[in-house]
Structures are given as structure tokens and as C-alpha cells.
Design a protein around this motif. Structure first.
Motif, mmCIF file in Angstrom:
data_model
loop_
_atom_site.group_PDB
_atom_site.id
_atom_site.type_symbol
_atom_site.label_atom_id
_atom_site.label_comp_id
_atom_site.label_asym_id
_atom_site.label_seq_id
_atom_site.Cartn_x
_atom_site.Cartn_y
_atom_site.Cartn_z
ATOM 1 N N ASP A 1 0.833 -1.199 0.000
ATOM 2 C CA ASP A 1 0.000 0.000 0.000
ATOM 3 C C ASP A 1 0.870 1.252 0.000
ATOM 4 O O ASP A 1 0.706 2.154 -0.842
ATOM 5 N N GLU B 1 0.104 6.159 -7.478
ATOM 6 C CA GLU B 1 -1.321 5.973 -7.755
ATOM 7 C C GLU B 1 -1.794 6.906 -8.868
ATOM 8 O O GLU B 1 -1.401 8.078 -8.925
ATOM 9 N N THR C 1 -2.262 4.063 3.070
ATOM 10 C CA THR C 1 -3.431 4.808 2.611
ATOM 11 C C THR C 1 -4.709 4.178 3.162
ATOM 12 O O THR C 1 -4.689 3.451 4.157
ATOM 13 N N ASP D 1 -4.304 2.015 -10.238
ATOM 14 C CA ASP D 1 -4.599 1.919 -8.805
ATOM 15 C C ASP D 1 -3.495 1.126 -8.109
ATOM 16 O O ASP D 1 -3.701 0.040 -7.576
ATOM 17 N N THR D 2 -2.323 1.726 -8.108
ATOM 18 C CA THR D 2 -1.111 1.017 -7.712
ATOM 19 C C THR D 2 -1.097 0.620 -6.237
ATOM 20 O O THR D 2 -0.648 -0.479 -5.891
ATOM 21 N N ASP D 3 -1.553 1.512 -5.366
ATOM 22 C CA ASP D 3 -1.491 1.188 -3.939
ATOM 23 C C ASP D 3 -2.416 0.028 -3.607
ATOM 24 O O ASP D 3 -2.065 -0.860 -2.813
ATOM 25 N N THR D 4 -3.587 -0.006 -4.236
ATOM 26 C CA THR D 4 -4.540 -1.066 -3.912
ATOM 27 C C THR D 4 -4.102 -2.411 -4.475
ATOM 28 O O THR D 4 -4.167 -3.433 -3.784
#
Length: 328
Positions: free
Chosen positions: A39, A46, A73, A278-281
Motif C-alpha cells: 500500500d 497511484e 493509505t 490503482d497502484t497502492d490497492t
């Protein structure tokens, strides 16, 4: 809605009803720390485009919401509310527990930097702050927009498995994963994805093997083949190929692709981030499973040292909560 399956045969039989071993505790903590690390790693990237395979990915923070390096996040913040309930020994099959989770989410969302659009719509102005009210709001959202398959429930599902590691608990876990998903996401795809990922996390903690197919028997029969095809597609694709990864199906596919093609935990999370958007997710989802496979000890110390976020926790606090959840 399809009828839920009757309990099939257990997918693994390694005994864990005795006191958890150090390896199991490490892998349980890994499901939480790995997700938080993914995350925070993805936070600064993101909404960006896919990156080249050789692009450097770092725990640098920044991005749209000016995250500090190592700051998690909404993915981890929402998971923390579930983890704290489990660490307190509260059962997820009791609406009183889920009431507390919903209340914590509503309190967090007031001042949070980033809340997913669907989650904000469901929780915003919720009264009373209860599980029943949240489910009604989630259903109303679904009925209004004719869809509610965002990735916002899958991103937070990692800790759910920690309370269901004992023998024969697969069915209980499948029901709990879907119940927690339903608090904000009424679409079947979202619940299915949480069942698949939670059962895979459980299996990885117990055995050290990542296998998302172990959850297929716990889906309604008519949805097993479509999900099997989606999993197979992920295995011959790259994370960047799933350009709608805000949708729960492609978020799961992107995460599984990163795990399938990656080697170490670090490699998997970097691949997830290089997939873009949506890189963090996606990295948080991948981190929960690869962390459950490899353990918290596989997360670089430099990452663990800077991990932090709502509500004022760090990696050591997450590790303690994970251990308490398993022991309870």
C-alpha cells in the motif's frame, strides 16, 4: 442471488489448533505487514501510467495526496479496523463486532486524505453507524448505479483470515469475508473476490504456499468456472494488462499476475506497482497474499522502519495486533 455452497472438503489439513508456531506467526504478520508495505509503496504512483519493467520503484511517498514515505493509505487504514476487532477477540459473525468496525471506518473517513468514491458514498452521513445501516446503504448504492464492484473491499480483506486458521474453519472464513465485504460492496464479484483472497491468505499462512484456487469450492457453483477462467487469464498476463484495476476483478487479476510472475516479496510488490493506475490497492492486495506466503521477515527492514499510518500505528504495532488476532 445464487445459493451459497455447502461446506466442501477442507483444502488443507495441516494442524494449527495447537499454539501457533513462530513460522505461522511470522506469516500471519506478513499478511498484514506485506499488505501495508505494498500500500505504502504504491501510494506515490497511484493514478499513474504503467512503468517499464526496469523502472525503479521506491518507498518514496508523494503522489496525489502527498503521502509521507512509508505512509499507508485507505487500504490499510480500513484493514486496521478489522484487525483491531480480531485482536480484541471479537467475532466477525456478530453484528456487534461489525457495528464497531463500521463506526471506526466512519470516524476515520471524516479526516482521511483519501477515501474511495464508493466507500465514501456508502459511509458518508451514515446514521446510525451500524452494520445493518451500512449494508442498506451499500445496497442502495448498488441499486442506484447498477453496479458496486469496486476494489475497496478486497483491499482490506487480508486480516480476516487471521481469526480462522484452525482446522475446518474454511466455511466460517468464507462467510466472514463476504460479510465484511457486504458492509460497503453489495456486488457478488466483490464478495467472491474477498472469499477467494481470504482463503488463499489462510492457506498461505498454514502452508507457506500461495494458491488462489483453494477458494473456488467456496463460491456458489455457477460462479466457479468464470473465476477459474479469470485466474488463468491472470497467469498468462502482466499487471499492466489489467487497465481497469479499480474494478475488483481486474484488481485481483493484477495482484495474482504479480505473484505468479514475481519471485521475492519485493519483486512481487514492485511488479504490482509498475502495473500502474490503482497502484497502492493492487500492491496492497498482492502484499497480503505474498506476505502470508513469505512472512513479515521477508519485508525489508528499511520498509518496516518507515511504515506508519492511521490511527498512529507502525509496523511493530501491526505485528502485535496480528499475533493477538491469531492467538485469540
Amino acid at each position: 442471488m445464487d445459493a451459497l455452497p455447502t461446506d466442501p472438503e477442507p483444502t488443507d489439513t495441516r494442524p494449527t489448533d495447537a499454539a501457533p508456531t513462530d513460522a505461522v506467526l511470522d506469516r500471519a504478520a506478513g499478511a498484514v505487514i506485506g499488505s501495508a508495505a505494498g500500500d505504502a509503496l504504491g501510494a506515490g504512483y497511484e493514478f499513474g501510467p504503467p512503468l517499464p519493467d526496469d523502472a525503479r520503484v521506491g518507498m518514496v511517498g508523494g503522489g496525489t495526496f502527498a503521502w509521507a514515505p512509508g505512509e499507508w493509505t485507505d487500504d490499510t487504514s480500513m484493514a486496521v479496523a478489522v484487525l483491531r476487532a480480531l485482536a480484541a477477540g471479537e467475532p466477525l459473525d456478530d453484528d456487534r463486532t461489525l457495528d464497531g468496525v463500521v463506526d471506526a471506518w466512519c470516524g476515520w473517513a471524516v479526516d482521511a486524505k483519501d477515501v474511495g468514491n464508493q466507500t465514501r458514498a456508502v459511509l458518508g452521513g451514515l446514521a446510525p453507524r451500524t452494520a445493518a445501516a451500512a449494508r442498506r446503504s451499500a445496497r442502495a448504492f448498488h441499486d442506484t448505479y447498477r453496479r458496486s464492484g469496486g476494489n475497496g473491499s478486497l483491499m482490506r480483506t487480508g486480516p480476516v483470515a487471521l481469526a480462522y486458521l484452525g482446522d475446518g474453519r474454511e466455511g466460517d472464513l468464507a462467510r466472514a469475508a463476504r460479510a465484511v465485504s457486504d458492509l460497503t460492496h453489495a456486488e457478488d464479484d466483490a464478495g467472491d473476490a474477498c472469499v477467494l483472497w481470504s482463503l488463499a491468505v489462510r492457506h498461505a499462512i498454514r502452508t507457506g504456499v500461495a494458491d488462489v484456487r483453494v477458494g473456488l469450492p467456496w463460491l456458489p457453483a455457477t460462479r466457479r468456472d468464470p473465476w477459474a477462467a479469470r485466474i488463468a487469464d491472470a497467469e498468462v498476463s502482466r499487471p499492466r494488462d489489467f487497465d481497469r484495476n479499480g474494478w475488483v476483478v481486474e484488481a485481483l487479476q493484477a495482484a495474482w499476475s504479480a505473484i505468479t510472475h514475481g519471485t521475492t516479496l519485493v519483486d512481487v510488490l514492485e511488479r504490482a506497482v509498475r502495473g500502474g493506475r490503482d497502484t497502492d490497492t493492487v500492491a496492497a492486495i498482492a502484499g497480503a497474499l505474498v506476505g502470508a506466503r513469505d512472512g513479515a521477515s521477508a519485508v525489508p527492514a528499511a520498509w518496516r522502519d518507515v511504515l506508519h499510518g492511521w490511527p498512529g500505528l507502525d509496523a511493530a504495532a501491526l505485528t502485535d495486533l496480528a499475533a493477538r488476532a491469531v492467538r485469540r
